[in-house]
Every structure is written in structure tokens, then in C-alpha cells.
Scaffold this motif. Structure first.
Motif, PDB file in Angstrom:
ATOM      1  N   GLY A  24      40.909  37.611  27.503  1.00  0.00           N
ATOM      2  CA  GLY A  24      41.703  38.899  27.098  1.00  0.00           C
ATOM      3  C   GLY A  24      41.477  40.014  27.865  1.00  0.00           C
ATOM      4  O   GLY A  24      42.108  40.817  28.326  1.00  0.00           O
ATOM      5  N   ALA A  25      40.072  40.179  28.401  1.00  0.00           N
ATOM      6  CA  ALA A  25      39.531  41.353  29.246  1.00  0.00           C
ATOM      7  C   ALA A  25      40.339  40.980  30.624  1.00  0.00           C
ATOM      8  O   ALA A  25      40.750  42.014  31.456  1.00  0.00           O
ATOM      9  N   THR A  26      40.658  39.900  31.275  1.00  0.00           N
ATOM     10  CA  THR A  26      41.122  39.463  32.490  1.00  0.00           C
ATOM     11  C   THR A  26      42.603  39.993  32.444  1.00  0.00           C
ATOM     12  O   THR A  26      43.064  40.577  33.465  1.00  0.00           O
ATOM     13  N   ALA A  27      43.092  39.522  31.283  1.00  0.00           N
ATOM     14  CA  ALA A  27      44.733  39.991  31.143  1.00  0.00           C
ATOM     15  C   ALA A  27      44.776  41.462  31.420  1.00  0.00           C
ATOM     16  O   ALA A  27      45.723  41.946  32.063  1.00  0.00           O
ATOM     17  N   VAL A  28      43.872  42.096  30.552  1.00  0.00           N
ATOM     18  CA  VAL A  28      43.966  43.551  30.687  1.00  0.00           C
ATOM     19  C   VAL A  28      43.654  44.268  32.005  1.00  0.00           C
ATOM     20  O   VAL A  28      44.593  44.950  32.594  1.00  0.00           O
ATOM     21  N   LEU A  29      42.692  43.657  32.973  1.00  0.00           N
ATOM     22  CA  LEU A  29      42.326  44.013  34.097  1.00  0.00           C
ATOM     23  C   LEU A  29      43.639  43.573  35.025  1.00  0.00           C
ATOM     24  O   LEU A  29      44.106  44.501  36.047  1.00  0.00           O
ATOM     25  N   MET A  30      44.110  42.399  35.138  1.00  0.00           N
ATOM     26  CA  MET A  30      45.120  42.097  35.941  1.00  0.00           C
ATOM     27  C   MET A  30      46.488  42.831  35.762  1.00  0.00           C
ATOM     28  O   MET A  30      47.225  43.311  36.540  1.00  0.00           O
ATOM     29  N   ARG A  31      46.651  43.411  34.417  1.00  0.00           N
ATOM     30  CA  ARG A  31      47.844  44.313  34.182  1.00  0.00           C
ATOM     31  C   ARG A  31      47.480  45.558  34.816  1.00  0.00           C
ATOM     32  O   ARG A  31      48.483  46.201  35.371  1.00  0.00           O
ATOM     33  N   ARG A  32      46.458  46.033  34.823  1.00  0.00           N
ATOM     34  CA  ARG A  32      46.238  47.505  35.290  1.00  0.00           C
ATOM     35  C   ARG A  32      46.017  47.243  36.909  1.00  0.00           C
ATOM     36  O   ARG A  32      46.534  48.288  37.506  1.00  0.00           O
ATOM     37  N   ASN A  40      48.340  45.325  38.361  1.00  0.00           N
ATOM     38  CA  ASN A  40      49.426  44.959  38.574  1.00  0.00           C
ATOM     39  C   ASN A  40      49.851  43.723  39.329  1.00  0.00           C
ATOM     40  O   ASN A  40      50.590  43.457  40.196  1.00  0.00           O
ATOM     41  N   TYR A  41      48.728  42.932  38.851  1.00  0.00           N
ATOM     42  CA  TYR A  41      48.866  41.556  39.417  1.00  0.00           C
ATOM     43  C   TYR A  41      49.853  40.629  38.319  1.00  0.00           C
ATOM     44  O   TYR A  41      50.023  41.051  37.238  1.00  0.00           O
ATOM     45  N   ASP A  42      50.174  39.419  38.859  1.00  0.00           N
ATOM     46  CA  ASP A  42      50.974  38.513  38.033  1.00  0.00           C
ATOM     47  C   ASP A  42      50.439  37.989  36.954  1.00  0.00           C
ATOM     48  O   ASP A  42      49.135  37.101  36.966  1.00  0.00           O
ATOM     49  N   LEU A  43      50.740  38.143  35.917  1.00  0.00           N
ATOM     50  CA  LEU A  43      50.022  37.664  34.457  1.00  0.00           C
ATOM     51  C   LEU A  43      50.447  36.229  34.182  1.00  0.00           C
ATOM     52  O   LEU A  43      49.711  35.766  33.156  1.00  0.00           O
ATOM     53  N   ARG A  44      51.238  35.558  34.724  1.00  0.00           N
ATOM     54  CA  ARG A  44      51.717  34.480  34.239  1.00  0.00           C
ATOM     55  C   ARG A  44      50.702  33.302  34.452  1.00  0.00           C
ATOM     56  O   ARG A  44      50.414  32.895  33.294  1.00  0.00           O
ATOM     57  N   PRO A  45      49.799  33.258  35.294  1.00  0.00           N
ATOM     58  CA  PRO A  45      48.824  32.355  35.726  1.00  0.00           C
ATOM     59  C   PRO A  45      47.754  32.397  34.278  1.00  0.00           C
ATOM     60  O   PRO A  45      47.491  31.453  33.657  1.00  0.00           O
ATOM     61  N   LEU A  71      45.660  30.515  28.944  1.00  0.00           N
ATOM     62  CA  LEU A  71      45.417  31.088  27.661  1.00  0.00           C
ATOM     63  C   LEU A  71      46.010  30.507  26.714  1.00  0.00           C
ATOM     64  O   LEU A  71      45.471  30.053  25.583  1.00  0.00           O
ATOM     65  N   ALA A  72      47.315  30.300  26.829  1.00  0.00           N
ATOM     66  CA  ALA A  72      48.269  29.662  25.924  1.00  0.00           C
ATOM     67  C   ALA A  72      47.828  28.050  25.520  1.00  0.00           C
ATOM     68  O   ALA A  72      47.665  27.706  24.577  1.00  0.00           O
ATOM     69  N   ILE A  73      47.519  27.444  26.899  1.00  0.00           N
ATOM     70  CA  ILE A  73      47.035  26.276  26.698  1.00  0.00           C
ATOM     71  C   ILE A  73      45.796  26.124  25.886  1.00  0.00           C
ATOM     72  O   ILE A  73      45.573  25.267  24.887  1.00  0.00           O
ATOM     73  N   ASN A  74      44.674  26.812  25.966  1.00  0.00           N
ATOM     74  CA  ASN A  74      43.497  26.699  25.267  1.00  0.00           C
ATOM     75  C   ASN A  74      43.625  27.172  23.899  1.00  0.00           C
ATOM     76  O   ASN A  74      42.933  26.730  22.974  1.00  0.00           O
TER      77      ASN A  74
END
Length: 299
Positions: free
Chosen positions: A210-218, A220-225, A230-233
Motif C-alpha cells: 500500500g505504501a509503495t502504491a502511494v509513493l509511486m503515485r506521488r 507520478n510513476y506507472d502504477l500498473r505493475p 497486489l491484485a495477484i496476491n
């Protein structure tokens, strides 16, 4: 700071580089938030910085001003130290569990309320968080009973930990890990039947997701990977027969994402107050949920 709009027409919404307004960009300086194009990007410990901030940091070095991470932590040379310590603790506890046997696991795994002992000898006793063994909420997050279980969790920790440690700073990263672990345990305690045991670092690991997703959004990195991983897990947690505690995954994910948002998006003025205040509020909410669950089990 006011962002300039891109100079490629009204159909474009990305801001223009602060030095080259005609060049649209989705990247901003991690220190001042100015939009910067590829020609103005300068690699930093986390993300990119603009030329002005790099020059300012160089000048400040002469005044003994220590650089700060994106979340306000102290920049350090080894951004894997805490990750390695946490990984080592998990492996050490796993080895101890192998050496001491199942009783060690039983004494520290998460369990709400249950009877433990030998029926034939009359040695039954009540155990669990509801019986006052609150330490199980945290000790269980460092326990693993299978090689595949600790292997998967530690690979995820090694993958997710260092970037977050670099972005947040060591102390904030430790707080994120432990709070996420506690969040996963408390949600499991609240939702899982009282005599069903659980263990593992999955709550903490999903907090790092969850923290990685927030950081990547901050940044402006591609969040799809990260979303795909996360969805798989998350889906794995619902596969029958695997005995995966999806409740711990959900709890860790929510707590980790909320705390990371406060760490990364806190305003510079009063940043520490916002960050640690959020930590206190989340901790208080988890304690309250555990107390309510305990009352329900004993009532």
C-alpha cells in the motif's frame, strides 16, 4: 508553488516544465514540486530534483544542513539497513521455531481465545489475546511455519523495503512496518473465529504494498505493475485450501496506505506533527478495535 500549464494547446492537461514551458511533463521535483522535463531531471536518492534544488542543497551543505528524504527523514548512505535487520529478525525467529518445535509457534502465534494443553492429563488452559496475551498481535507477525511462507514474504520485503526506506527514512519506515503488521493482526483478531490461529508477516508486507502504491503515485510513476502484483496476491488469499489469512492482508494494506499517505503528503510546516499524529490515531484505533473484540469474546 504555481504550476505552469503545458504549451501544446488546450487539449493538454499536463503542466509544462518550469524552465521549458512548452514541454509537458508528469514528473515533478521531489523537493519543491516544480514540473521538470527530461533535460532538467537530476537523479536523487528518491525520484528527481530540479537544478535549483540541487544547487541549493550543495550550498546548504556548507552550512551543515542535512538533506531530507521525501517524507522528511534523514538521508543515509545505506538505504537497506532496516530492511536487512527486519529480514534477519524474521529468519532468526523462523530458525528458532525449527529448533524448538511446535510449542514455540503455539506460544506466540495469533489466536483470539482457545483452550491449549493435553486433555488426557487435565492440563488445559485458556490462551489467546482475549486472555491478556496481547503480545501475540505483534509476535505473530515475525512467525513462519513453512519454508515457502517465509520465502515469499522475505522476497517481497527485499523488493519493497529499500525504496520505501530511502523515501521515508529509517524511523518512519520502521513505524510503517510495525503499524502495518499490527493492523493485519488486529483485523484478523476482529474477523477470524476466536480459536483459529494465524501467523506470518503478510500484514506488514501488504502494508508495504500500500505504501509503495502511494509513493509511486506521488512520484507520478506507472502504477500498473504494483497494482497487478497486489491484485495477484489479494486473489491468492481467497483460494480455498491455501489457508491464507486475507483478513491480515486487508488490514495491513489499509493501515500501510493511510499511514504512507500521511508520511508523504504531510505539509512541510508541522510535518512531524501530522505524521506522528496520524500514527498515534491509527494505533489508537487499532487498540480500540482489539479492546471491543476482547469484550465481545469475554461477554
Amino acid at each position: 508553488m504555481e504550476h505552469q500549464q503545458g504549451g501544446l494547446g488546450p487539449g493538454h492537461t499536463l503542466p509544462g516544465c518550469y524552465r521549458h514551458p512548452g514541454r509537458e511533463t508528469g514528473i515533478s521535483c521531489t523537493r519543491c514540486d516544480r514540473p521538470i522535463c527530461p533535460d532538467c531531471m537530476i537523479d536523487a536518492a528518491v525520484g528527481y530534483q530540479c537544478p535549483e534544488c540541487v544547487r541549493g542543497a550543495s550550498g546548504a551543505a556548507g552550512r551543515a544542513v542535512r538533506p531530507r528524504t521525501l517524507a522528511g527523514g534523514t538521508v543515509v548512505q545505506d538505504t537497506r539497513l532496516v530492511t536487512k535487520i527486519l529480514l534477519g529478525l524474521n529468519v532468526a525467529v523462523f530458525v528458532v521455531g525449527l529448533a524448538l518445535g511446535r510449542q514455540f509457534i503455539n506460544d506466540f502465534q495469533l489466536i483470539g481465545l482457545a483452550l491449549s494443553g493435553q486433555v488426557e492429563t487435565g492440563g488445559l488452559e485458556v490462551v489467546g489475546v482475549a486472555d491478556g496475551e496481547w503480545y501475540r498481535l505483534l509476535s505473530s507477525a515475525f512467525l513462519h511455519s513453512e519454508f515457502w511462507h517465509i520465502g515469499v514474504n522475505m522476497m517481497a520485503l527485499w523488493f519493497l523495503g529499500p525504496p520505501l526506506e530511502a523515501a521515508l527514512g529509517r524511523l518512519r519506515f520502521v513505524a510503517l512496518y510495525l503499524l502495518s503488521a499490527l493492523g493485519g493482526s488486529v483485523v484478523s483478531y476482529v474477523l477470524v473465529v476466536q480459536n483459529q490461529p494465524s501467523l506470518g508477516a503478510s500484514g506488514a508486507i501488504f502494508g508495504l504494498f500500500g505504501a509503495t502504491a502511494v509513493l509511486m503515485r506521488r512520484l507520478n510513476y506507472d502504477l500498473r505493475p504494483i497494482f497487478v502484483l497486489l491484485a495477484i496476491n489479494l486473489v491468492i488469499g481467497f483460494i480455498p485450501g491455501l489457508r491464507v489469512a486475507w483478513q491480515a492482508h486487508l488490514g495491513g494494506l489499509i493501515i500501510g496506505a493511510v499511514f504512507a499517505f500521511a508520511l508523504i503528503h504531510a505539509p512541510r510546516k508541522g510535518r512531524a506533527l501530522v505524521q506522528w499524529g496520524t500514527c498515534g490515531v491509527l494505533l489508537g484505533a487499532l487498540v480500540l478495535a482489539a479492546v471491543i473484540r476482547t469484550s465481545a469474546l469475554l461477554g
